[in-house]
Design a protein around this motif. Structure first.
Motif, mmCIF file in Angstrom:
data_model
loop_
_atom_site.group_PDB
_atom_site.id
_atom_site.type_symbol
_atom_site.label_atom_id
_atom_site.label_comp_id
_atom_site.label_asym_id
_atom_site.label_seq_id
_atom_site.Cartn_x
_atom_site.Cartn_y
_atom_site.Cartn_z
ATOM 1 N N PRO A 158 16.725 -20.575 10.448
ATOM 2 C CA PRO A 158 17.577 -19.631 9.715
ATOM 3 C C PRO A 158 18.906 -19.438 10.430
ATOM 4 C CG PRO A 158 15.387 -18.703 10.083
ATOM 5 C CD PRO A 158 15.475 -19.955 10.892
ATOM 6 N N MET A 159 19.913 -19.047 9.677
ATOM 7 C CA MET A 159 21.221 -18.718 10.249
ATOM 8 C C MET A 159 21.734 -17.441 9.591
ATOM 9 S SD MET A 159 23.962 -21.184 8.333
ATOM 10 C CE MET A 159 25.280 -20.058 8.659
ATOM 11 N N SER A 160 22.692 -16.814 10.246
ATOM 12 C CA SER A 160 23.281 -15.591 9.719
ATOM 13 C C SER A 160 24.797 -15.680 9.815
ATOM 14 C CB SER A 160 22.778 -14.383 10.525
ATOM 15 O OG SER A 160 23.377 -13.199 10.069
ATOM 16 N N TYR A 161 25.470 -15.060 8.846
ATOM 17 C CA TYR A 161 26.931 -15.005 8.855
ATOM 18 C C TYR A 161 27.370 -13.766 8.089
ATOM 19 C CZ TYR A 161 26.463 -17.067 4.203
ATOM 20 O OH TYR A 161 26.111 -17.316 2.911
ATOM 21 N N SER A 162 28.629 -13.415 8.231
ATOM 22 C CA SER A 162 29.157 -12.223 7.576
ATOM 23 C C SER A 162 30.425 -12.579 6.807
ATOM 24 C CB SER A 162 29.474 -11.158 8.630
ATOM 25 O OG SER A 162 30.011 -10.017 8.026
ATOM 26 N N ALA A 175 17.902 -23.834 5.101
ATOM 27 C CA ALA A 175 17.829 -25.081 4.333
ATOM 28 C C ALA A 175 16.362 -25.422 4.100
ATOM 29 C CB ALA A 175 18.518 -26.208 5.088
ATOM 30 N N ALA A 176 16.033 -25.665 2.842
ATOM 31 C CA ALA A 176 14.661 -26.035 2.468
ATOM 32 C C ALA A 176 14.743 -27.099 1.387
ATOM 33 C CB ALA A 176 13.892 -24.824 1.963
ATOM 34 N N GLY A 177 14.017 -28.189 1.584
ATOM 35 C CA GLY A 177 14.121 -29.288 0.625
ATOM 36 C C GLY A 177 15.560 -29.747 0.557
ATOM 37 N N SER A 178 16.098 -29.865 -0.648
ATOM 38 C CA SER A 178 17.501 -30.261 -0.807
ATOM 39 C C SER A 178 18.384 -29.057 -1.132
ATOM 40 C CB SER A 178 17.623 -31.309 -1.915
ATOM 41 O OG SER A 178 17.160 -30.768 -3.145
ATOM 42 N N ASP A 179 17.879 -27.850 -0.890
ATOM 43 C CA ASP A 179 18.590 -26.619 -1.233
ATOM 44 C C ASP A 179 18.908 -25.790 0.010
ATOM 45 O OD1 ASP A 179 18.271 -27.007 -4.107
ATOM 46 O OD2 ASP A 179 16.162 -26.521 -3.771
ATOM 47 N N VAL A 180 19.897 -24.919 -0.131
ATOM 48 C CA VAL A 180 20.167 -23.893 0.873
ATOM 49 C C VAL A 180 19.994 -22.549 0.178
ATOM 50 C CG1 VAL A 180 21.882 -22.861 2.404
ATOM 51 C CG2 VAL A 180 21.764 -25.348 2.166
ATOM 52 N N PHE A 181 19.078 -21.734 0.676
ATOM 53 C CA PHE A 181 18.819 -20.409 0.123
ATOM 54 C C PHE A 181 19.575 -19.380 0.952
ATOM 55 C CE2 PHE A 181 15.260 -23.025 -1.109
ATOM 56 C CZ PHE A 181 15.027 -22.644 -2.416
#
Length: 67
Positions: free
Chosen positions: A41-45, A55-61
């Motif tokens: 996981p990553m975090s940003y503001s 990132a999971a599969g070919s998607d970014v949630f």
């Protein structure tokens, strides 16, 4: 991944992205992506709103955290 607000975000082997309370481990939230995770996981503001993403599969949630 941990946040300054006392949350821990992680992915499990079943394809779920989860949040727990850092101090107690109490489950707070989960989202089943239905796909294998490809990154930590990553975090940003943006404009004062904090987001977490994974990132999971070919998607970014991406999810916004409440204030």
């Amino acid at each position: 991944m941990t946040t300054a607000g006392g949350l821990v975000f992680f992915a499990d082997d079943s394809g779920s992205f989860e949040a727990v309370e850092a101090a107690t481990g109490r489950p707070l939230w989960h989202f089943n992506t239905g796909q294998p995770m490809h990154a930590s996981p990553m975090s940003y503001s943006v404009d004062g709103v904090q987001y977490v993403a994974i990132a999971a599969g070919s998607d970014v949630f991406t999810f916004a955290l409440p204030h």
